[in-house]
Write a protein that holds these residues in place. Structure first.
Motif, PDB file in Angstrom:
ATOM      1  N   ASP A  76       0.802  -1.219   0.000  1.00 42.31           N
ATOM      2  CA  ASP A  76       0.000   0.000   0.000  1.00 42.31           C
ATOM      3  C   ASP A  76       0.838   1.274   0.000  1.00 42.31           C
ATOM      4  O   ASP A  76       0.286   2.376  -0.108  1.00 42.31           O
ATOM      5  CB  ASP A  76      -0.929   0.023   1.227  1.00 42.31           C
ATOM      6  N   VAL A 124      -3.961   7.151  -1.144  1.00 39.61           N
ATOM      7  CA  VAL A 124      -3.727   6.169  -0.087  1.00 39.61           C
ATOM      8  C   VAL A 124      -4.711   6.382   1.056  1.00 39.61           C
ATOM      9  O   VAL A 124      -5.259   5.425   1.621  1.00 39.61           O
ATOM     10  CB  VAL A 124      -2.277   6.262   0.428  1.00 39.61           C
ATOM     11  N   LYS A 128      -7.528   3.799   2.576  1.00 40.50           N
ATOM     12  CA  LYS A 128      -7.669   3.475   3.987  1.00 40.50           C
ATOM     13  C   LYS A 128      -9.102   3.707   4.457  1.00 40.50           C
ATOM     14  O   LYS A 128      -9.662   2.899   5.203  1.00 40.50           O
ATOM     15  CB  LYS A 128      -6.699   4.314   4.821  1.00 40.50           C
TER      16      LYS A 128
END
Length: 392
Positions: A76, A124, A128
């Motif tokens: 990630d 990102v 999440k």
């Protein structure tokens, strides 16, 4: 906008690396440096940076080798490659391996680099958020499935499960605030509300009223939550730069409800607030009474049309956009409120509702007090109310 993220810059060209580090440090980032790929992996493993910026052409271990290793250990972590204009084949391979973006040398404008970094970090964060949404939704659905047997004998337990699906308190989004309340006719409600950020300047909301009462209607509210969150995740992953069309959302939910063959339909009002443009784009799916807008000293029902959701094949829904520049309140009720008003005719009830709102009645408590139903805990039909207030 400065950020406190930690970045790792890997480049064997000392002059290029130092110029990038100086610029990004001035932008507020915490910077780690490495002069080659092997050293870069050592720093990455020791410090776990938020993002890696890596040159592709380096001796010993090149950027592709670093990328492959990072993807194995931390899939990630955003990874931006820096490449000369003559090695685009390597750039294509880097993107295939999962690089977030690429920058071509020489980097003439370092603002372009900073923009790419901020975009990768934003993506990102969205991933999440999607994961948290999914985990929360899966947990709630699992809880509901485990409670299905309990629901047959104890609707109070089912109500507790359903409450987990509702928003946790009001939402403050810049100069906008959303508040809500649901008064069920039974322990389980067929009315449902939700609101959520869409991106950094938009948030969405809806109020839905499922046909019928009890456990079967409550289960449809779970499906609504699941479908709306799935659509939100798809939007964030694929088209977050495009405006959301509430009409498209209603059409998708309509199709999915028909496919379930549960024999349930929903009346719904849903919209998206753009806090940069100060606009509301909304769509109606058979919702009644119409939402009420108080703005500029005037109160009015919103305009629009649309059939109930989940009842007809291929119904048409339309998007309506209105300006919200200036103080306002938008008040939305489910039709259960009409059952408890003292007036005789529908027209009198509507006028009574319209008279109860203004720009100062910006919370649910104030609205319910004006309607003299603030102490009600049970009703002949489910009642949901949502109040959206803006001070822009």
């Amino acid at each position: 906008m400065s950020r406190d993220n930690t970045l790792l810059v890997i480049d064997d060209d000392t002059i290029v690396r130092e110029s990038i580090v100086a610029y990004l440090s001035d932008s507020g980032f915490q910077i780690l440096e490495a002069e080659n790929g092997e050293h870069g992996l050592e720093v990455f493993r020791a410090e776990q940076p938020d993002l890696i910026l890596c040159d592709l052409r380096m001796p010993k271990l090149d950027g592709l080798g670093v990328l492959r290793q990072v993807r194995q250990e931390a899939p990630d972590t955003p990874f931006i490659v820096v490449s000369g204009a003559g090695v685009m084949a390597d750039v294509v391979e880097a993107l295939r391996l999962g690089a977030s973006d690429y920058i071509i040398k020489p980097i003439v404008d370092l603002e372009v680099l900073e923009y790419a970094i901020n975009r990768a970090l934003d993506n990102v964060e969205i991933l999440k958020q999607n994961r948290r949404y999914r985990e929360s939704l899966e947990e709630a659905i699992d809880s509901l499935k485990e409670s299905l047997e309990v629901l047959r004998t104890d609707q109070k337990a089912g109500r507790q499960v359903q409450m987990k699906m509702l928003p946790h308190g009001p939402l403050q989004f810049g100069a906008y605030n959303i508040d809500y309340r649901i008064i069920p006719s039974l322990y389980l409600s067929g009315d449902f509300v939700d609101f959520f950020p869409v991106n950094d300047h938009c948030f969405g909301f809806y109020l839905a009223d499922v046909s019928g009462h009890g456990a079967s209607s409550a289960f449809v509210t779970v499906l609504l939550k699941h479908m709306s969150m799935s659509l939100l995740q798809d939007y964030r992953q694929k088209g977050k730069e495009l405006p959301i069309q509430p009409s498209h959302v209603l059409s998708t939910i309509n199709r999915n409800l028909l496919e379930t063959a549960l024999g349930k339909h929903v009346t719904v009002f849903g919209g998206v607030i753009d806090t940069q443009k100060n606009t509301l784009t909304y769509a109606l799916g058979g919702h009644f009474p119409l939402p009420m807008l108080s703005m500029g000293g005037q109160n009015r029902f919103l305009e629009g049309k649309g059939l109930p959701v989940g009842l007809f094949d291929n119904p048409e829904f339309e998007d309506v956009t209105i300006d919200l520049s200036g103080p306002f309140t938008l008040t939305i009720f489910s039709d259960g409120i009409l059952e408890v008003l003292p007036q005789d005719s529908l027209k009198e009830k509507e006028q009574y509702l319209l008279s109860a709102i203004n720009e100062d009645a910006d919370t649910v408590d104030k609205i319910m007090t004006r309607l003299d139903v603030q102490t009600m805990h049970e009703a002949p039909d489910d009642i949901a109310v949502m109040v959206l207030a803006g001070r822009v």
